[in-house]
Write a protein that holds these residues in place. Structure first.
Motif, PDB file in Angstrom:
ATOM      1  N   TYR A  37     -14.182  -3.660  15.735  1.00 25.64           N
ATOM      2  CA  TYR A  37     -14.834  -4.875  16.228  1.00 25.64           C
ATOM      3  C   TYR A  37     -15.174  -4.667  17.693  1.00 25.64           C
ATOM      4  O   TYR A  37     -14.290  -4.407  18.508  1.00 25.64           O
ATOM      5  CB  TYR A  37     -13.893  -6.074  16.057  1.00 25.64           C
ATOM      6  CG  TYR A  37     -14.397  -7.372  16.656  1.00 25.64           C
ATOM      7  CD1 TYR A  37     -15.088  -8.299  15.874  1.00 25.64           C
ATOM      8  CD2 TYR A  37     -14.167  -7.686  17.997  1.00 25.64           C
ATOM      9  CE1 TYR A  37     -15.545  -9.502  16.417  1.00 25.64           C
ATOM     10  CE2 TYR A  37     -14.624  -8.872  18.553  1.00 25.64           C
ATOM     11  CZ  TYR A  37     -15.305  -9.787  17.751  1.00 25.64           C
ATOM     12  OH  TYR A  37     -15.752 -10.959  18.297  1.00 25.64           O
ATOM     13  N   ARG A  38     -16.476  -4.752  18.027  1.00 24.43           N
ATOM     14  CA  ARG A  38     -16.909  -4.567  19.418  1.00 24.43           C
ATOM     15  C   ARG A  38     -17.952  -5.615  19.778  1.00 24.43           C
ATOM     16  O   ARG A  38     -18.878  -5.870  19.006  1.00 24.43           O
ATOM     17  CB  ARG A  38     -17.520  -3.177  19.617  1.00 24.43           C
ATOM     18  CG  ARG A  38     -16.578  -2.011  19.415  1.00 24.43           C
ATOM     19  CD  ARG A  38     -17.339  -0.702  19.555  1.00 24.43           C
ATOM     20  NE  ARG A  38     -17.936  -0.561  20.885  1.00 24.43           N
ATOM     21  CZ  ARG A  38     -18.945   0.273  21.148  1.00 24.43           C
ATOM     22  NH1 ARG A  38     -19.482   1.007  20.188  1.00 24.43           N
ATOM     23  NH2 ARG A  38     -19.416   0.357  22.379  1.00 24.43           N
ATOM     24  N   VAL A  39     -17.776  -6.223  20.954  1.00 20.10           N
ATOM     25  CA  VAL A  39     -18.790  -7.122  21.500  1.00 20.10           C
ATOM     26  C   VAL A  39     -19.701  -6.277  22.385  1.00 20.10           C
ATOM     27  O   VAL A  39     -19.302  -5.833  23.461  1.00 20.10           O
ATOM     28  CB  VAL A  39     -18.155  -8.267  22.317  1.00 20.10           C
ATOM     29  CG1 VAL A  39     -19.249  -9.163  22.893  1.00 20.10           C
ATOM     30  CG2 VAL A  39     -17.204  -9.079  21.458  1.00 20.10           C
ATOM     31  N   LEU A  40     -20.930  -6.043  21.932  1.00 21.42           N
ATOM     32  CA  LEU A  40     -21.860  -5.192  22.663  1.00 21.42           C
ATOM     33  C   LEU A  40     -22.635  -5.964  23.723  1.00 21.42           C
ATOM     34  O   LEU A  40     -23.105  -5.380  24.701  1.00 21.42           O
ATOM     35  CB  LEU A  40     -22.846  -4.533  21.689  1.00 21.42           C
ATOM     36  CG  LEU A  40     -22.237  -3.652  20.593  1.00 21.42           C
ATOM     37  CD1 LEU A  40     -23.346  -3.053  19.740  1.00 21.42           C
ATOM     38  CD2 LEU A  40     -21.366  -2.551  21.193  1.00 21.42           C
ATOM     39  N   ASP A  41     -22.785  -7.273  23.507  1.00 21.84           N
ATOM     40  CA  ASP A  41     -23.536  -8.087  24.449  1.00 21.84           C
ATOM     41  C   ASP A  41     -23.158  -9.557  24.242  1.00 21.84           C
ATOM     42  O   ASP A  41     -22.624  -9.924  23.192  1.00 21.84           O
ATOM     43  CB  ASP A  41     -25.041  -7.896  24.233  1.00 21.84           C
ATOM     44  CG  ASP A  41     -25.872  -8.385  25.415  1.00 21.84           C
ATOM     45  OD1 ASP A  41     -25.283  -8.785  26.433  1.00 21.84           O
ATOM     46  OD2 ASP A  41     -27.114  -8.384  25.306  1.00 21.84           O
ATOM     47  N   GLN A  42     -23.439 -10.380  25.237  1.00 21.85           N
ATOM     48  CA  GLN A  42     -23.156 -11.804  25.151  1.00 21.85           C
ATOM     49  C   GLN A  42     -24.402 -12.608  25.519  1.00 21.85           C
ATOM     50  O   GLN A  42     -25.343 -12.088  26.109  1.00 21.85           O
ATOM     51  CB  GLN A  42     -22.014 -12.181  26.100  1.00 21.85           C
ATOM     52  CG  GLN A  42     -20.711 -11.434  25.839  1.00 21.85           C
ATOM     53  CD  GLN A  42     -19.613 -11.862  26.781  1.00 21.85           C
ATOM     54  OE1 GLN A  42     -19.301 -13.043  26.883  1.00 21.85           O
ATOM     55  NE2 GLN A  42     -19.015 -10.896  27.478  1.00 21.85           N
ATOM     56  N   HIS A  43     -24.400 -13.875  25.140  1.00 23.48           N
ATOM     57  CA  HIS A  43     -25.458 -14.811  25.512  1.00 23.48           C
ATOM     58  C   HIS A  43     -26.832 -14.380  24.999  1.00 23.48           C
ATOM     59  O   HIS A  43     -27.854 -14.622  25.654  1.00 23.48           O
ATOM     60  CB  HIS A  43     -25.508 -14.999  27.032  1.00 23.48           C
ATOM     61  CG  HIS A  43     -24.178 -15.316  27.641  1.00 23.48           C
ATOM     62  ND1 HIS A  43     -23.435 -16.426  27.272  1.00 23.48           N
ATOM     63  CD2 HIS A  43     -23.444 -14.657  28.578  1.00 23.48           C
ATOM     64  CE1 HIS A  43     -22.308 -16.436  27.970  1.00 23.48           C
ATOM     65  NE2 HIS A  43     -22.281 -15.375  28.763  1.00 23.48           N
ATOM     66  N   ARG A  44     -26.858 -13.725  23.848  1.00 26.31           N
ATOM     67  CA  ARG A  44     -28.145 -13.430  23.224  1.00 26.31           C
ATOM     68  C   ARG A  44     -28.767 -14.720  22.699  1.00 26.31           C
ATOM     69  O   ARG A  44     -28.061 -15.618  22.243  1.00 26.31           O
ATOM     70  CB  ARG A  44     -27.970 -12.453  22.061  1.00 26.31           C
ATOM     71  CG  ARG A  44     -27.654 -11.029  22.445  1.00 26.31           C
ATOM     72  CD  ARG A  44     -28.907 -10.277  22.858  1.00 26.31           C
ATOM     73  NE  ARG A  44     -28.632  -8.865  23.078  1.00 26.31           N
ATOM     74  CZ  ARG A  44     -28.895  -7.905  22.181  1.00 26.31           C
ATOM     75  NH1 ARG A  44     -29.408  -8.220  21.008  1.00 26.31           N
ATOM     76  NH2 ARG A  44     -28.631  -6.641  22.472  1.00 26.31           N
ATOM     77  N   SER A  45     -30.080 -14.801  22.731  1.00 25.13           N
ATOM     78  CA  SER A  45     -30.770 -15.940  22.124  1.00 25.13           C
ATOM     79  C   SER A  45     -30.635 -15.851  20.612  1.00 25.13           C
ATOM     80  O   SER A  45     -30.754 -14.759  20.032  1.00 25.13           O
ATOM     81  CB  SER A  45     -32.248 -15.932  22.513  1.00 25.13           C
ATOM     82  OG  SER A  45     -32.404 -16.095  23.906  1.00 25.13           O
ATOM     83  N   LEU A  46     -30.373 -16.985  19.984  1.00 23.72           N
ATOM     84  CA  LEU A  46     -30.263 -16.987  18.534  1.00 23.72           C
ATOM     85  C   LEU A  46     -31.626 -16.721  17.915  1.00 23.72           C
ATOM     86  O   LEU A  46     -32.660 -17.115  18.469  1.00 23.72           O
ATOM     87  CB  LEU A  46     -29.733 -18.332  18.029  1.00 23.72           C
ATOM     88  CG  LEU A  46     -28.331 -18.737  18.472  1.00 23.72           C
ATOM     89  CD1 LEU A  46     -27.953 -20.067  17.810  1.00 23.72           C
ATOM     90  CD2 LEU A  46     -27.309 -17.672  18.154  1.00 23.72           C
ATOM     91  N   PRO A  47     -31.659 -16.040  16.770  1.00 22.31           N
ATOM     92  CA  PRO A  47     -32.945 -15.835  16.104  1.00 22.31           C
ATOM     93  C   PRO A  47     -33.551 -17.178  15.701  1.00 22.31           C
ATOM     94  O   PRO A  47     -32.828 -18.142  15.441  1.00 22.31           O
ATOM     95  CB  PRO A  47     -32.582 -14.991  14.881  1.00 22.31           C
ATOM     96  CG  PRO A  47     -31.132 -15.257  14.648  1.00 22.31           C
ATOM     97  CD  PRO A  47     -30.542 -15.474  16.010  1.00 22.31           C
TER      98      PRO A  47
END
Length: 237
Positions: free
Chosen positions: A112-122
């Motif tokens: 389990y890895r968090v690669l990025d945060q606060h991405r815009s939802l599709p």
């Protein structure tokens, strides 16, 4: 030295990406299976996937991932009570493909890895109510973030937050409260400008699940003043 380091990082990134399986490939199937639940062709296999978290705390047991560009077959449920991601997190996970009450999921995570945060939802995929009534059409949107537009409440199914809506193409089921937000059942005949949420499957039925109260937008009346007699009428479009 700096150039070599950049090349090494790029090579590692390429290897990680090369080992990933798309959500689309895990979900896509045209086989009903023995129980008519359209099981994944990857059933029982170990996979690594990446995706944006579109919804969390589904019945306290997991969350949903979507490919950055949403669409048919591009969302999936992750059965995971250990990790607590947030909407908009971009994850890379590894685990086993399984069926959870007939809904394809990834469980027993070993990475389990968090690669990025606060991405815009599709952007939610706009579908018709009939597409959630027909199993062959509905299966393509299992786990996907979708939106119904211009629908009205055609019946109340139960006191457990379920009701039926129709846009004129056929009724489908909507379920409230599965993401922890309690919302009162709408009255029969209530008109919605739009309802967004995640499509799930259980006990032989496809259901749209709003993630929050903001996913239900009631059609607001338009007030028109009639000059001839000065009163105000309320009209619903």
């Amino acid at each position: 030295m700096k150039k070599n380091l950049l090349l090494m990082v790029g090579f590692i990134f390429f290897c990680v990406m090369a080992g990933a399986t798309s959500i689309y490939n895990i979900q896509y199937t045209n086989s009903r299976g023995a129980d008519n639940s359209y099981p994944s062709p990857y059933l029982g296999k170990q996979v690594t996937v990446e995706g944006i978290v579109t919804a969390v705390n589904f019945n306290g047991e997991g969350y949903f991932l979507s490919e950055p560009v949403s669409g048919a077959w591009r969302g999936i449920y992750v059965l995971d009570t250990e990790h607590k991601p947030k909407r908009g997190n971009y994850l890379q996970i590894s685990g086993e493909v399984a069926e959870y009450f007939g809904m394809t999921c990834i469980r027993n995570l070993n990475s389990y890895r968090v690669l990025d945060q606060h991405r815009s939802l599709p952007t939610p995929v706009i579908i018709s109510t009939n597409q959630l009534t027909n199993p062959l059409d509905a299966e393509a949107y299992e786990g996907v973030y979708v939106r119904l537009v211009n629908v009205s409440v055609s019946s109340i199914k139960s006191k457990n937050g379920k009701f039926m809506v129709n846009d004129g193409s056929g009724p489908c089921s909507v379920s409230l409260g599965n993401f922890g937000t309690k919302t009162n059942l709408p009255a029969l005949g209530t008109q919605f400008l739009q309802i967004s949420g995640i499509v799930t499957f259980s006990y032989g039925e496809y259901t749209l699940n709003p993630v929050s109260s903001e996913d239900l937008q009631i059609q607001q009346p338009v007030y028109i003043q009639t000059r001839s007699w000065g009163s105000i009428k309320s009209l619903y479009k």
